[in-house]
Scaffold this motif. Structure first.
Motif, PDB file in Angstrom:
ATOM      1  N   ILE A  27       0.939  -1.207   0.018  1.00  0.00           N
ATOM      2  CA  ILE A  27       0.255   0.259   0.038  1.00  0.00           C
ATOM      3  C   ILE A  27       0.714   1.311  -0.216  1.00  0.00           C
ATOM      4  O   ILE A  27       0.886   1.994  -0.621  1.00  0.00           O
ATOM      5  N   GLY A  28       2.005   1.130   1.165  1.00  0.00           N
ATOM      6  CA  GLY A  28       2.572   2.020   0.313  1.00  0.00           C
ATOM      7  C   GLY A  28       3.267   3.006  -0.387  1.00  0.00           C
ATOM      8  O   GLY A  28       4.085   3.875  -0.523  1.00  0.00           O
ATOM      9  N   ASN A  29       3.499   1.266  -1.105  1.00  0.00           N
ATOM     10  CA  ASN A  29       4.690   2.204  -2.741  1.00  0.00           C
ATOM     11  C   ASN A  29       2.813   1.969  -3.541  1.00  0.00           C
ATOM     12  O   ASN A  29       3.461   1.975  -4.789  1.00  0.00           O
ATOM     13  N   HIS A  30       2.148   2.049  -3.672  1.00  0.00           N
ATOM     14  CA  HIS A  30       0.937   2.240  -4.352  1.00  0.00           C
ATOM     15  C   HIS A  30       0.916   1.108  -5.677  1.00  0.00           C
ATOM     16  O   HIS A  30       0.989   0.962  -6.734  1.00  0.00           O
ATOM     17  N   ALA A  31       1.157  -0.011  -5.038  1.00  0.00           N
ATOM     18  CA  ALA A  31       1.332  -1.113  -6.102  1.00  0.00           C
ATOM     19  C   ALA A  31       0.813  -2.758  -5.021  1.00  0.00           C
ATOM     20  O   ALA A  31       1.248  -2.678  -4.504  1.00  0.00           O
ATOM     21  N   ILE A  32       0.473  -3.220  -6.496  1.00  0.00           N
ATOM     22  CA  ILE A  32       0.700  -4.943  -6.309  1.00  0.00           C
ATOM     23  C   ILE A  32       1.660  -5.815  -6.741  1.00  0.00           C
ATOM     24  O   ILE A  32       2.128  -5.183  -7.839  1.00  0.00           O
ATOM     25  N   ARG A  33       2.250  -6.527  -5.584  1.00  0.00           N
ATOM     26  CA  ARG A  33       3.641  -7.704  -5.973  1.00  0.00           C
ATOM     27  C   ARG A  33       2.788  -8.838  -6.288  1.00  0.00           C
ATOM     28  O   ARG A  33       1.904  -9.262  -5.455  1.00  0.00           O
ATOM     29  N   ARG A  34       3.544  -9.058  -6.609  1.00  0.00           N
ATOM     30  CA  ARG A  34       2.998 -10.701  -7.484  1.00  0.00           C
ATOM     31  C   ARG A  34       5.245 -11.443  -7.260  1.00  0.00           C
ATOM     32  O   ARG A  34       5.779 -11.115  -7.467  1.00  0.00           O
ATOM     33  N   ILE A  35       4.674 -12.521  -6.178  1.00  0.00           N
ATOM     34  CA  ILE A  35       5.674 -13.330  -5.884  1.00  0.00           C
ATOM     35  C   ILE A  35       5.149 -14.868  -6.733  1.00  0.00           C
ATOM     36  O   ILE A  35       4.034 -15.807  -6.436  1.00  0.00           O
ATOM     37  N   GLU A  36       6.236 -15.411  -7.485  1.00  0.00           N
ATOM     38  CA  GLU A  36       6.021 -16.215  -7.989  1.00  0.00           C
ATOM     39  C   GLU A  36       6.607 -17.165  -7.250  1.00  0.00           C
ATOM     40  O   GLU A  36       7.693 -17.137  -6.682  1.00  0.00           O
ATOM     41  N   MET A  37       5.723 -18.307  -6.831  1.00  0.00           N
ATOM     42  CA  MET A  37       5.993 -18.861  -5.925  1.00  0.00           C
ATOM     43  C   MET A  37       7.307 -20.433  -6.171  1.00  0.00           C
ATOM     44  O   MET A  37       8.179 -20.714  -5.255  1.00  0.00           O
ATOM     45  N   LYS A  38       6.877 -20.847  -7.652  1.00  0.00           N
ATOM     46  CA  LYS A  38       8.126 -21.601  -8.166  1.00  0.00           C
ATOM     47  C   LYS A  38       9.754 -21.706  -7.545  1.00  0.00           C
ATOM     48  O   LYS A  38      10.062 -22.129  -7.623  1.00  0.00           O
TER      49      LYS A  38
ATOM     50  N   GLY B  51      10.241 -18.458  -6.373  1.00  0.00           N
ATOM     51  CA  GLY B  51       9.716 -16.971  -5.692  1.00  0.00           C
ATOM     52  C   GLY B  51      10.361 -15.743  -6.203  1.00  0.00           C
ATOM     53  O   GLY B  51      11.416 -14.915  -5.305  1.00  0.00           O
ATOM     54  N   THR B  52      10.761 -15.449  -6.948  1.00  0.00           N
ATOM     55  CA  THR B  52      11.085 -14.328  -7.476  1.00  0.00           C
ATOM     56  C   THR B  52       9.897 -13.643  -7.467  1.00  0.00           C
ATOM     57  O   THR B  52       8.504 -13.542  -7.659  1.00  0.00           O
ATOM     58  N   ILE B  53      10.326 -12.093  -7.400  1.00  0.00           N
ATOM     59  CA  ILE B  53       9.220 -10.952  -7.259  1.00  0.00           C
ATOM     60  C   ILE B  53       9.140 -10.239  -8.355  1.00  0.00           C
ATOM     61  O   ILE B  53      10.537  -9.411  -8.728  1.00  0.00           O
ATOM     62  N   SER B  54       7.907  -9.229  -8.243  1.00  0.00           N
ATOM     63  CA  SER B  54       7.120  -8.460  -9.572  1.00  0.00           C
ATOM     64  C   SER B  54       6.457  -7.434  -9.318  1.00  0.00           C
ATOM     65  O   SER B  54       6.000  -7.826  -8.387  1.00  0.00           O
ATOM     66  N   THR B  55       6.526  -7.137  -9.407  1.00  0.00           N
ATOM     67  CA  THR B  55       5.418  -5.263  -9.710  1.00  0.00           C
ATOM     68  C   THR B  55       3.645  -5.941 -10.157  1.00  0.00           C
ATOM     69  O   THR B  55       3.968  -5.853 -11.971  1.00  0.00           O
ATOM     70  N   PHE B  56       2.336  -6.039 -10.191  1.00  0.00           N
ATOM     71  CA  PHE B  56       1.934  -6.840 -11.183  1.00  0.00           C
ATOM     72  C   PHE B  56       0.840  -5.689 -11.659  1.00  0.00           C
ATOM     73  O   PHE B  56       0.835  -5.864 -12.595  1.00  0.00           O
ATOM     74  N   ALA B  57       1.193  -5.093 -10.434  1.00  0.00           N
ATOM     75  CA  ALA B  57      -0.100  -3.560 -10.895  1.00  0.00           C
ATOM     76  C   ALA B  57       0.237  -2.692  -9.834  1.00  0.00           C
ATOM     77  O   ALA B  57       1.088  -2.492  -9.570  1.00  0.00           O
ATOM     78  N   GLY B  58       0.183  -1.610 -10.504  1.00  0.00           N
ATOM     79  CA  GLY B  58       0.768   0.755  -9.985  1.00  0.00           C
ATOM     80  C   GLY B  58       1.783   0.476 -10.478  1.00  0.00           C
ATOM     81  O   GLY B  58       2.755  -0.623 -11.209  1.00  0.00           O
TER      82      GLY B  58
END
Length: 362
Positions: A181-192, A194-201
């Motif tokens: 919320i503080g970054n006004h973003a939705i982040r996504r972690i690929e569980m297979k 462990g990599t993170i990315s910004t999905f939206a925002g």
């Protein structure tokens, strides 16, 4: 003339009261209404709890909830008994690699189970997502460094930075989505991986136009999210006072509810024309209806999937700690959590009433 005014007032009042609300009753399942920590091993309704936020049903059939200022994770077993599964009650950031009961948290917000039955917790002020391996009771940090920031995309989630993450949910493919919320973003972690990315925002607050692409479109305070049976992501924006549907297949965002203004209006009418008041929780039930913990109006509101209308189901609009079984007569106090259970119950983290409540159809 007075009789005419009375009839007119009655007509206005009844037009704003959802006939659907009459189908529901409300009861307390945990908490006496007194803030505290007491009662483990006994009936949850006789226990003292401390600011319940997120709530979820576990694979064992029990319900689990976060205590935001209690700094604990507690469990309501199927027989109504309450216990603590994580947290000492002290504020901090410790315990990784050891028993969850010896760990400290700093304002735990939300919790969800993965497909393996392990529990993930948003540790908000620690800017992290933590994981309890339920078979061993061991806690670790799954994502976040403990320091606020906005970094790490494309790399390991454990080395990424968040800024006060709030809500989490697993998507249809098993990946973990986080309201940063503080970054006004939705982040996504690929569980297979462990990599993170910004999905939206975009990292900055901004308006979210109806029909805009998911990629590159701003968000304003993404607070809580859930997925429906079709795999669409639903988002409540706290600062934006709106609800959006993310069509993942088409890559588009659709505006569903809220004018963007703060208020408590629109009951019985189109959800897009209603004013919301800091929605802090969202949950989609088996029929596709959208349930909102509309925190600052001290209410639970529901968007009917059949007609797009928003209905007031529980709360009076005034802050209080009600005891009525009639949802529209039961005052609440800044509810943050709402969870549409598979058993048809709508569970509520009625935060400042220090109670967990449930709505059930009569």
């Amino acid at each position: 003339m007075n009789r005419l005014k009375s009839l007119l007032f009655l007509s206005i009042l009844t037009s704003t009261v959802s006939p659907q609300a009459a189908e529901w009753t409300i009861e307390t399942v945990a908490g006496t209404g007194k803030q505290g920590f007491r009662g483990d091993g006994g009936p949850a309704i006789q226990a003292e709890i401390d600011n319940p936020f997120g709530i979820v049903r576990g694979p064992d059939g029990a319900h689990y909830f976060c205590e935001y200022t209690g700094q604990r994770i507690r469990k309501i077993s199927a027989d109504g008994t309450i216990s603590t599964i994580a947290g000492t009650g002290k504020e901090g950031y410790s315990g990784d690699g050891g028993p969850a009961l010896e760990a400290t948290f700093n304002k735990p917000h939300e919790l969800r189970f993965d497909a393996a039955g392990d529990l993930y917790i948003v540790d908000m002020v620690n800017h992290a997502v933590r994981k309890i391996e339920m078979k061993t009771g061991t806690i670790t940090t799954f994502a976040g460094t403990g320091k606020p920031g906005y970094s790490g995309d494309g790399g390991p989630a454990a080395k990424a930075q968040f800024k006060q993450p709030h809500s989490i949910q697993f998507g249809p493919g098993g990946d973990l989505y986080i309201c940063d919320i503080g970054n006004h973003a939705i982040r996504r972690i690929e569980m297979k991986t462990g990599t993170i990315s910004t999905f939206a925002g975009t990292g900055k607050a901004g308006n979210t136009p109806d029909g805009a692409p998911i990629a590159g479109t701003p968000l304003k305070g993404p607070r809580s999210l859930d997925f429906d049976k079709e795999g669409n992501l639903w988002l409540a924006t706290r600062d934006g006072n709106q609800v959006f549907k993310f069509d993942l297949k088409a890559g588009k965002i659709h505006h569903i509810a809220g004018t963007g203004k703060t208020g408590f209006t629109g009951h019985g009418g189109p959800a897009k024309e209603a004013d919301l008041s800091g929605p802090k929780g969202i949950s989609i039930d088996s029929s596709g209806n959208i349930w909102l913990a509309d925190c600052e109006s001290h209410s639970i509101r529901m968007i009917d999937a059949r007609n797009g209308r928003i209905e007031l189901i529980a709360g009076t609009g005034k802050k209080g700690n009600g005891t009525s079984t009639d949802p529209l007569q039961c005052e609440m106090a800044r509810p943050h959590g709402v969870y549409a259970d598979e058993d048809g119950g709508i569970y509520i983290g009625d935060s400042e009433s220090h109670k967990v409540r449930v709505l059930r159809k009569q």
